[in-house]
Design a protein around this motif. Structure first.
Motif, mmCIF file in Angstrom:
data_model
loop_
_atom_site.group_PDB
_atom_site.id
_atom_site.type_symbol
_atom_site.label_atom_id
_atom_site.label_comp_id
_atom_site.label_asym_id
_atom_site.label_seq_id
_atom_site.Cartn_x
_atom_site.Cartn_y
_atom_site.Cartn_z
ATOM 1 N N THR A 1 0.834 -1.206 0.000
ATOM 2 C CA THR A 1 0.000 0.000 0.000
ATOM 3 C C THR A 1 0.868 1.255 0.000
ATOM 4 N N GLN B 1 -7.732 10.862 2.698
ATOM 5 C CA GLN B 1 -7.337 9.480 2.398
ATOM 6 C C GLN B 1 -7.930 8.491 3.395
ATOM 7 N N SER B 2 -7.845 8.821 4.694
ATOM 8 C CA SER B 2 -8.356 7.899 5.719
ATOM 9 C C SER B 2 -9.862 7.703 5.590
ATOM 10 N N LEU C 1 -10.292 5.005 2.892
ATOM 11 C CA LEU C 1 -9.813 3.696 3.341
ATOM 12 C C LEU C 1 -10.704 3.110 4.437
ATOM 13 N N ASP C 2 -11.116 3.946 5.379
ATOM 14 C CA ASP C 2 -11.952 3.454 6.481
ATOM 15 C C ASP C 2 -13.300 2.948 5.984
ATOM 16 N N GLY D 1 -12.854 -0.365 4.213
ATOM 17 C CA GLY D 1 -12.634 -1.439 5.185
ATOM 18 C C GLY D 1 -13.898 -1.823 5.926
ATOM 19 N N SER E 1 -14.755 2.370 -4.331
ATOM 20 C CA SER E 1 -14.125 1.601 -3.248
ATOM 21 C C SER E 1 -15.150 0.753 -2.502
ATOM 22 N N THR F 1 -9.459 -5.905 4.945
ATOM 23 C CA THR F 1 -9.227 -4.467 5.104
ATOM 24 C C THR F 1 -7.972 -4.023 4.366
ATOM 25 N N THR F 2 -6.891 -4.803 4.490
ATOM 26 C CA THR F 2 -5.636 -4.424 3.838
ATOM 27 C C THR F 2 -5.748 -4.505 2.322
ATOM 28 N N ASP G 1 -7.583 -1.572 1.206
ATOM 29 C CA ASP G 1 -6.731 -0.376 1.253
ATOM 30 C C ASP G 1 -5.945 -0.220 -0.046
ATOM 31 N N VAL H 1 -6.725 2.950 -2.435
ATOM 32 C CA VAL H 1 -5.648 3.921 -2.675
ATOM 33 C C VAL H 1 -5.392 4.074 -4.173
#
Length: 458
Positions: free
Chosen positions: A293, A314-315, A318-319, A322, A403, A434-435, A438, A442
Motif C-alpha cells: 500500500t 485518504q483515511s 480507506l476506512d 474497510g 471503493s 481491510t488491507t 486499502d 488507494v
C-alpha cells in the motif's frame, strides 16, 4: 446464583451435626452450587466433605470446578483416580490435560480398563473433530430386544449412565440402528414390536467429521444428544446438549480469533511465545500487504505534491472501504457456513451484495461529495476556485463509490473462493480484507485524482 445458597451450604458443612445429616442436607443442593463454595473452604473442610459425600456426587461436583486439579492434589492418587473414573470421559480428559505428564500417567495407571479405553478413544481424535467432543455416557440396547428386555437394560444401565432421555439401538456388532425417546419405551405395551418404535432414520454424526462442518446440523435438530459413529457406523459415543453448547462456544471463539487474523484462539494460560507464534504469520502477511500500500502511494508522489489536500481525505476513503468490506464478509461467512447453502444461494448472495455495494456507494459517495465540496468552498480552500474544489470533491465522491463497490465484492467473493479451496473462510477476514481494500481504494483514489488534475500535475 442466590448468595444465600453459599451461606446455607457453608453453614451445613461447618455445623457440628453428624455426617449423615450433612450429607442428606447437601444432596438438596445442585452440584454446581456446592462447587461454588470450594474456594471458600479450608483444606480440612474439603477433606471432610470428600469423606461425607459418595464418589458419584464428588465427581459431579468436580465437573463444575474451575480449577479441579488443585483439589485433586489434596486427595490420594487412588481417590483421585476413582473420581476421574466416575466423571464423564470428556470432563475427565479436560482435567487430565491440565496435569503434568508424570501425574497424568500415574492416575491413568490407577484407573480401570474401561475408563482408560474410553479416554484413549476420545483422545485419539484431534480437537477439531466431533470425536473429541463426545462422551461415552449413553445407553445402547440391542435392536432385537423385547420391550420388557429393553426396559430392564435401561434400568440397569441408568445406574451408571445418566443420559437416559434418548435410548440408542445397535445390531449385534454394535452398528448403529436407530434411537427412541425414553417416553416411547415407558408407554409401550409388553407385546409391542420394539422395531416399530425405533426411529431408524435418526440423525447421527461421524467421529471424524469436523466440528465446524457439523454445527449447522447439530443446531437444526436441537436434540438432547446426537449419536456418534466411527467410519464403520459402529456406535461409539454421543454428543450431549452440554457438549453442543461448548462446541458452539469454542467454534465462535475460534472464528472470532480468526477475525483478528489469528491462527486460533488465544488461551489465557498459554505462554507469551506460543501466543506470538499464533499471531506472527498473519502479521508478516499483513506487513507485506501494508508495504505494498505504501509503495503504491509513493508511486503517486507527483499527485500528493501537487494536491496535498488529497491526503486529508485518504483515511475517509480507506476506512469506509474497510468497514463495508467487513460487513459484507460477516454476512457471507454466516451464509456459506450453513451446510444447506447451495451454489444458487451463493450466486444470489454475490449478486445481492454487489447491488448493496452499488447503492451504498451511491449514497455515501453523494454525501461525501456534497460535504467535502462545502468544506472546501467555505473552510479549507475558499480562494482555490470552484472548478478546483469540484474536482477534489468529485475525486472523493467517485473514489468512495468505487471503493465501496469493490470492498463489498471482495468481502463476498474472497471467502467464497476460500471455501471452494477447502480453506476456512473465516481467515479471509478482518485484517486481510481491510488491507486488500486499502490497496484497491488507494489505487482508485489517487489514480482518479491524477486523471482529473492531469494538466496541473504535468
Amino acid at each position: 446464583m442466590n448468595q444465600n445458597y453459599i451461606n446455607e451450604i457453608l453453614a451445613i458443612i461447618r455445623s457440628n451435626k453428624g455426617n449423615d445429616y450433612i450429607k442428606e442436607e447437601l444432596l438438596n443442593y445442585h452440584e454446581n452450587d456446592i462447587a461454588k463454595i470450594f474456594p471458600l473452604l479450608s483444606k480440612e473442610e474439603r477433606l471432610k466433605l470428600y469423606k461425607i459425600l459418595d464418589q458419584d456426587t464428588i465427581s459431579d461436583i468436580f465437573s463444575y470446578l474451575d480449577e479441579p486439579t488443585e483439589y485433586l492434589d489434596e486427595m490420594s492418587n487412588d481417590a483421585a483416580a476413582d473420581i476421574l473414573e466416575k466423571m464423564d470421559t470428556d470432563d475427565a480428559i479436560d482435567i487430565l490435560e491440565e496435569m503434568e505428564e508424570s501425574d497424568r500417567k500415574e492416575l491413568i495407571g490407577l484407573m480401570d480398563k474401561e475408563a482408560v479405553d474410553d479416554i484413549k478413544l476420545i483422545s485419539s481424535y484431534s480437537d477439531d473433530m466431533i470425536g473429541s467432543k463426545m462422551t461415552t455416557n449413553y445407553i445402547a440396547i440391542s435392536r432385537y430386544a423385547t420391550v420388557k428386555k429393553a426396559m430392564k437394560t435401561m434400568v440397569n444401565e441408568a445406574a451408571t449412565n445418566d443420559n437416559v432421555s434418548i435410548l440408542y439401538f445397535v445390531d449385534d456388532d454394535d452398528t448403529f440402528y436407530g434411537a427412541m425417546d425414553l417416553r416411547d419405551l415407558i408407554i409401550a405395551r409388553d407385546g409391542s414390536n420394539l422395531d416399530d418404535l425405533i426411529k431408524t432414520s435418526y440423525p447421527y454424526l461421524k467421529a471424524t467429521e469436523l466440528v465446524s462442518d457439523c454445527l449447522g446440523k447439530i443446531k437444526d435438530y436441537a436434540l438432547d444428544s446426537i449419536p456418534v459413529v466411527d467410519d464403520n457406523d459402529h456406535l461409539i459415543g454421543v454428543i450431549t446438549s452440554d457438549d453442543i453448547v461448548e462446541a458452539v462456544r469454542d467454534e465462535m471463539g475460534d472464528d472470532y480469533a480468526k477475525l483478528g487474523g489469528l491462527s486460533s484462539e488465544d488461551d489465557l494460560d498459554e505462554s507469551v511465545f506460543k501466543s506470538i507464534g499464533k499471531r506472527m504469520p498473519w502479521l508478516f502477511i499483513l506487513l507485506g500487504l501494508g508495504l505494498m500500500t505504501s509503495l503504491i502511494i509513493s508511486g503517486f508522489e507527483p499527485v500528493v505534491d501537487a494536491l496535498p489536500l488529497l491526503v486529508f481525505f485518504q483515511s475517509l476513503i480507506l476506512d469506509m472501504a474497510g468497514n463495508t468490506g467487513t460487513q459484507s464478509l460477516a454476512v457471507t461467512i454466516r451464509v456459506i457456513s450453513n451446510e444447506q447453502t447451495t451454489k444458487k444461494d451463493v450466486a444470489k448472495l454475490i449478486l445481492k451484495e454487489l447491488k448493496v455495494g452499488l447503492l451504498n456507494g451511491l449514497i455515501i459517495g453523494s454525501i461525501s461529495f456534497c460535504v467535502v465540496l462545502l468544506f472546501l468552498m467555505f473552510v479549507k480552500s475558499k480562494d482555490a476556485g470552484m472548478i478546483y474544489n469540484l474536482k477534489i470533491a468529485t475525486s472523493i465522491g467517485i473514489s468512495m463509490l468505487a471503493s465501496i463497490i469493490v470492498a463489498n465484492a471482495a468481502g463476498t467473493i474472497i471467502p467464497v473462493i476460500f471455501k471452494k479451496c477447502k480453506v476456512d473462510p473465516a481467515v479471509a477476514s478482518g485484517p486481510l480484507i481491510t488491507t486488500l481494500n486499502d490497496i484497491i481504494a488507494v489505487s482508485i483514489y489517487y489514480g482518479l485524482a491524477w486523471i482529473l488534475f492531469k494538466t496541473l500535475i504535468g
